[in-house]
Design a protein around this motif. Structure first.
Motif, short mmCIF file in Angstrom:
data_model
loop_
_atom_site.label_atom_id
_atom_site.label_comp_id
_atom_site.label_asym_id
_atom_site.label_seq_id
_atom_site.Cartn_x
_atom_site.Cartn_y
_atom_site.Cartn_z
N GLU A 53 30.40 41.88 -30.76
CA GLU A 53 30.11 40.49 -31.09
C GLU A 53 31.20 39.55 -30.61
N ARG A 54 32.43 40.01 -30.61
CA ARG A 54 33.52 39.19 -30.08
C ARG A 54 33.29 38.91 -28.59
N LEU A 55 32.89 39.94 -27.85
CA LEU A 55 32.62 39.78 -26.42
C LEU A 55 31.43 38.84 -26.20
N ARG A 56 30.37 38.99 -26.98
CA ARG A 56 29.19 38.12 -26.84
C ARG A 56 29.57 36.67 -27.16
N THR A 57 30.33 36.46 -28.23
CA THR A 57 30.74 35.11 -28.62
C THR A 57 31.63 34.49 -27.55
N ALA A 58 32.60 35.25 -27.06
CA ALA A 58 33.52 34.74 -26.04
C ALA A 58 32.76 34.37 -24.76
N THR A 59 31.82 35.19 -24.36
CA THR A 59 31.03 34.90 -23.16
C THR A 59 30.23 33.61 -23.35
N TRP A 60 29.59 33.47 -24.51
CA TRP A 60 28.80 32.27 -24.79
C TRP A 60 29.68 31.02 -24.73
N VAL A 61 30.82 31.05 -25.41
CA VAL A 61 31.71 29.88 -25.45
C VAL A 61 32.22 29.55 -24.05
N ARG A 62 32.64 30.56 -23.29
CA ARG A 62 33.16 30.30 -21.94
C ARG A 62 32.09 29.69 -21.04
#
Length: 179
Positions: free
Chosen positions: A58-67
């Motif tokens: 979920e950290r990776l998914r959230t970071a990708t979305w924000v970036r």
């Protein structure tokens, strides 16, 4: 989900096209951007067997979305009032997917806690609010600071659903204190 390629979405964001439309993307452009955003997050997702488990995934998914939102020319427009209906639908879908992944990943969580769906709705709403605020600022905060802030809020909202009951707090005693 198969959608328009990123090149198509970037072409929709060209300065020439936006100038023709008064500088703002229309619903077609925002819908294409949201679809490309979903595809980018899915492409970065290592799946349920990710090293580091649910939290790392979920950290990776959230970071990708924000970036992606931070870097794309439509990022700020996504939070503007004309995009309301599209944004609300995207939030609903994003929250449902997060709720499902959280529910699947919480083998030790118990049903007396708030549902994963409720926590997912809160986490996604907070994620969108944090990004909307950051993208409206001049100057914008650094992208990676926004990534960390957004993940901190999502994790803090979801994590309690994943925590086991305290030792020796039998289910009946816990319910008596918390219902």
């Amino acid at each position: 989900m198969t959608t328009q390629p990123v090149e198509y979405v970037n072409a929709l964001a060209s300065p020439e096209r936006l100038t023709e439309q008064g500088g703002q993307p229309g619903s077609e452009e925002l819908a294409a951007f949201l679809a490309a955003l979903t595809d980018a997050v899915e492409a970065a997702d290592p799946g349920p067997a990710a090293p580091g488990g649910w939290e790392q995934r979920e950290r990776l998914r959230t970071a990708t979305w924000v970036r992606q939102v931070y870097d794309h020319p439509f990022g700020a427009a996504l939070f503007a009032p004309p995009a309301g209906a599209l944004a609300r639908e995207a939030q609903r879908v994003q929250a449902a997917e997060l709720g499902f992944r959280t529910d699947v990943g919480r083998a030790r969580a118990h049903s007396v806690r708030q549902s994963c769906g409720l926590r997912a709705v809160a986490a996604v709403a907070a994620l969108w609010a944090v990004c909307a605020d950051a993208l409206a600022r001049t100057p914008r905060p650094p992208r990676e600071r926004l990534v960390e802030d957004a993940w901190s809020i999502v994790r803090g909202t979801i994590r309690p659903a994943l925590a086991p009951f305290p030792p020796g707090s039998g289910t009946d005693a816990f319910r008596a204190r918390n219902w």
